[in-house]
Every structure is written in structure tokens, then in C-alpha cells.
Design an enzyme around this catalytic site. Structure first.
Site, mmCIF file in Angstrom:
data_model
loop_
_atom_site.group_PDB
_atom_site.id
_atom_site.type_symbol
_atom_site.label_atom_id
_atom_site.label_comp_id
_atom_site.label_asym_id
_atom_site.label_seq_id
_atom_site.Cartn_x
_atom_site.Cartn_y
_atom_site.Cartn_z
ATOM 1 N N CYS A 60 0.757 -1.013 -0.232
ATOM 2 C CA CYS A 60 -0.224 0.097 0.201
ATOM 3 C C CYS A 60 1.074 1.428 -0.343
ATOM 4 C CB CYS A 60 -0.979 0.272 1.692
ATOM 5 S SG CYS A 60 -1.854 1.448 0.759
ATOM 6 N N CYS A 73 0.224 3.238 3.748
ATOM 7 C CA CYS A 73 0.447 2.577 5.190
ATOM 8 C C CYS A 73 1.705 1.701 5.150
ATOM 9 C CB CYS A 73 -0.050 2.330 5.476
ATOM 10 S SG CYS A 73 -1.517 1.100 5.109
ATOM 11 N N CYS A 123 -6.394 -3.029 1.082
ATOM 12 C CA CYS A 123 -5.486 -2.329 2.260
ATOM 13 C C CYS A 123 -5.711 -2.759 3.646
ATOM 14 C CB CYS A 123 -4.858 -0.667 1.659
ATOM 15 S SG CYS A 123 -3.741 -0.850 3.619
ATOM 16 N N CYS A 163 -5.640 -0.369 6.436
ATOM 17 C CA CYS A 163 -5.727 1.331 5.910
ATOM 18 C C CYS A 163 -6.895 1.002 5.327
ATOM 19 C CB CYS A 163 -4.974 2.071 5.720
ATOM 20 S SG CYS A 163 -4.111 2.893 4.219
ATOM 21 N N ASP A 189 19.787 -3.957 -20.021
ATOM 22 C CA ASP A 189 19.561 -5.300 -18.917
ATOM 23 C C ASP A 189 18.410 -6.321 -19.013
ATOM 24 O OD1 ASP A 189 19.361 -7.282 -16.376
ATOM 25 O OD2 ASP A 189 19.886 -5.634 -15.469
HETATM 26 ZN ZN LIG Z 1 -3.019 0.963 3.960
#
Ligand SMILES: [Zn+2]
Length: 420
Positions: free
Chosen positions: A209, A212, A225, A228, A344
């Protein structure tokens, strides 16, 4: 702003910009869409702002799909009047400047914007609407930038709370970027957001997230999430079957000449952006069908009984999309690792090539051997060919899908231009 109302410096800059672009084209140095704008901005650093004034503008940004979505959106907004657009994918301020100078005075503009330049172009053009498509790693060496990009977008939107945002509900980073909190004490309101659902095949850049740091969980099309309130918003525009559901619940059949569900998602985005200008989806859908190829992508070429279709895949997310777009037919993969591609090739291990099992797979390009090792690990049988002609001779008449990264795509386009 029309030429007559522009300050003298801007007028000169705009005119020099057009001339330089024309000279550059005449000298065979590309389409001139970058050099002209670059010179114009040297003369008048505010030229992009001057050229934007008086136009209703939409900006389209994201890692993938922006060139196609810009084309579809220009077609849809074209219902209302003339639309200026940077159709060659020159998506930095010099390209925008040149596109607007070249188009002359138009009531509308739809501009593709490199995600790194969104804040700057928002500032200069004061658009009516901005479309945020997705954020994922572009090449391996830029992977760390993804979260930072979401942060920059979010900060830019806080400074432009009047712009209407059209954003992808399926991409957690985009949702977070599009929803900065308002601050009533300072008179800052949160942006007005219209959500579309265009799907997200690539999840590897959005497990954490951005708000958070907790884990993001998924079930079907939903995501949320675990730490949160950030979660998938209910989309207003949704792809359903071969069409798009609008916010009133009306379903519109969308007949595109571009392949795959990914492009139906791009069409839904285009309709949502056009609706912000007052275009009814029922008026716009038929115009989406006139877009055939976009800067050579999806172009179909017939040669020796083979129908060759070109798909560009420039990063892990767009490889997954290309597999989804490609028919179940012989497929040529071509990989280079020159500067614009990223040097790469270890990103090959981020992509699951299993969807190609059961198809005839051919490989070519500077880094065909890296691809060979990757396909071997993925249990996908393949055949190496040295040239595009060898590839053509190795497949039966009918469809040949070609999926290539950036410079490999350009090489194949040049080769096809020579023979046809
Ligand atoms: Zn969150």
C-alpha cells in the site's frame, strides 16, 4: 489563444517552432515534432502555456497504453470539433509545444504526456481533464521510480484541484495518486474523480500500500489494503463483453480495429474522458472504430500469403498485454537491449511466457539468446531465426503475430517498409 492575441515573443517562438519542424522534416530528420518545439521553448519558455490558452485540453498519462488511448480520445472528442494532438508519441513538453503550434488554433487538444512530465505539463496547459491509466516498472533499471511517480502525481493534483480526473480503479497506485485528501481549512478540496475499470494484468508493482505500507489483498477484480481504508473504488465506466457500460448503466457496443481486451479498456477510458467535455458515448463509439494502427503498432501487413501483425511490448506489463492481444497463431518474438530498451534483459524473468505454449514460437533480435534461455526455463519450445525473411519462410500462410520491444519493433518496421 489565437495567434493574434499572443504576445510578440510567443508569436515569434511559435512561428520559428513551425519552421524548424518543417526544416527538420525536409532534411529527413524525423517528423520534426521534437526539434521544433524545443527551439520554440528556447525562445519563449512560456510558449506551451501561450499555445494552450483558450483550448479545452485533456492530458493522458501512465506507463502503458497512453499513445493508443490518446488516439482513441482524440477520435471521440472530435465529435465536438477540431482536436490538436501529439499523435507521433512525442510526449514531452517540446512535443506538446510543437503539436499545438502546428495545429494552429483548435478548440480542443488531447495530449499524451510522459509520466515524468505530468506535473510540469499540468502547470503549463491547465487542462480540463487528466486521465491516469496505470503505473508499473518501465525497465528494470527504473523499477524504484514507480512509487515515487505516484507521489509526484498526487502532489501535482493537490496543486490543481479544479482539473477533472479520470482514473483507473484497478491500479492501487493510480487510485492513491488520484485521491489526495483535501484541506478545508486552506480551501483545498479533493479532486473530482471519475473511475474507469480497465483491468490490471500486472500486479508486481502494487502489492504494498502506497499510503501505509501494509499488504494489498486481491479477490477477483476487488483489491483492498489490509492496514488502511485504501480500496478499489466502484468504477463508473466498465468494460463488459464487447462493449462499455457508462455511468447511467447504458451499454455501448464498441467495435475496434485494435485487438484485445486491453484496447477495450483504452476505449472505455477515451469515452470517459470525452464525456468530461460533454460528448455522449452514443455519439463517440462509432468514431473509435476508425483508429486502425497507432504509430505502426497493431499495423497489419500482407506479404507472401502471411498476414503480419505488429505488437509493441516495452516492459513486463505490456508483454502480458501483448500475449492477451495476440491470436493463437505462429508468433515471432524479437528482443534488443539497446539504450531505449534498457541494457539489462533480466526483466525477461518477470514475464511468464507460458501463454505461448502450444503456438509455433520463433525468436530473433540482438538478445535472442537471452530470450532462448528464458523460454527454455519456461518450457516453451522455439526456433531461432536470423532475419525477418527467415521468419516468414518458417511459418505457414496465415497470421503471423510479431511481438517486439522498442528498437526491435523499429527494426522490423524498417525491414517491412523496405520489402513492401
Ligand atoms: Zn494502506
Amino acid at each position: 489563444m489565437t495567434d493574434a492575441k499572443m504576445p510578440l515573443r510567443a508569436k515569434v517562438a511559435s512561428s520559428v517552432s513551425r519552421t524548424a519542424a518543417a526544416l527538420s522534416r525536409a532534411a529527413g530528420r524525423g517528423d520534426g515534432s521534437v526539434i521544433g518545439g524545443w527551439i520554440g521553448l528556447k525562445i519563449d519558455p512560456d510558449l506551451l502555456a501561450h499555445l494552450s490558452a483558450g483550448r479545452a485540453i485533456a492530458l493522458v498519462s501512465g506507463t502503458n497504453g497512453k499513445t493508443t488511448t490518446t488516439r482513441l480520445t482524440s477520435a471521440a472528442v472530435g465529435v465536438l470539433g477540431r482536436v490538436a494532438t501529439n499523435s507521433f508519441g512525442a510526449n514531452m513538453p517540446s512535443g506538446h509545444t510543437s503539436a499545438l503550434a502546428k495545429a494552429g488554433s483548435t478548440p480542443y487538444a488531447v495530449l499524451e504526456v510522459d509520466e515524468h512530465y505530468l506535473a510540469q505539463v499540468l502547470e503549463a496547459t491547465e487542462p480540463h481533464v487528466v486521465a491516469l491509466l496505470n503505473l508499473s516498472r518501465d525497465q528494470l533499471d527504473r523499477a524504484k521510480e514507480v512509487a515515487m511517480m505516484a507521489q509526484l502525481w498526487r502532489a501535482a493534483l493537490v496543486r490543481h484541484t479544479d482539473v477533472r480526473v479520470v482514473a483507473n480503479a484497478d491500479d492501487p497506485l493510480v487510485v492513491w495518486a488520484a485521491t489526495p485528501p483535501g484541506d478545508p481549512a486552506r480551501g483545498i478540496k479533493p479532486p473530482h474523480v471519475t473511475w474507469f475499470s480497465a483491468g490490471q494484468r500486472w500486479h508486481d508493482d502494487s502489492w504494498v500500500c502506497p499510503e501505509c505500507g501494509s499488504t494489498i489483498q486481491r479477490s477477483g477484480e476487488q483489491w483492498w489494503c489490509t492496514g488502511c481504508p485504501l480500496r478499489r473504488p466502484e468504477p463508473h465506466w466498465v468494460v463488459e463483453d464487447e462493449g462499455v457500460l457508462d455511468p447511467t448503466g447504458a451499454w455501448h457496443k464498441v467495435s475496434l480495429q485494435l485487438p484485445g481486451k486491453v484496447n477495450l479498456g483504452n476505449a472505455a477510458t477515451a469515452l470517459a474522458v470525452a464525456a468530461e467535455f460533454g460528448v455522449r458515448p452514443v455519439d463517440a463509439v462509432s468514431r473509435l472504430g476508425i483508429v486502425t494502427s497507432v504509430a505502426g503498432r497493431y499495423a497489419q501487413v500482407d506479404k507472401d500469403g502471411r498476414n503480419i501483425r505488429l505488437l509493441l511490448a516495452k516492459n513486463p506489463a505490456s508483454w502480458l498485454e501483448a500475449f492477451d492481444m495476440a491470436d493463437d497463431a505462429p508468433t515471432l518474438l524479437s528482443i534488443n537491449a539497446r539504450d531505449p530498451d534498457g541494457l539489462d534483459t533480466s526483466w525477461l524473468y518477470d514475464v511468464d511466457f507460458a501463454p505461448l505454449r502450444g503456438r509455433q514460437v520463433l525468436i530473433t533480435g540482438d538478445r535472442a539468446y537471452d530470450l532462448a534461455v528464458r523460454l527454455d526455463v519456461n518450457d516453451v519450445p522455439f526456433q531461432h531465426v536470423r532475419t525477418f525473411d527467415d521468419a516468414l519462410r518458417s511459418v505457414p500462410p496465415g497470421r503471423l503475430e510479431v511481438i517486439a520491444n522498442y528498437t526491435a519493433f523499429q527494426d522490423i518496421r524498417a525491414e517491412l517498409d523496405r520489402v513492401i
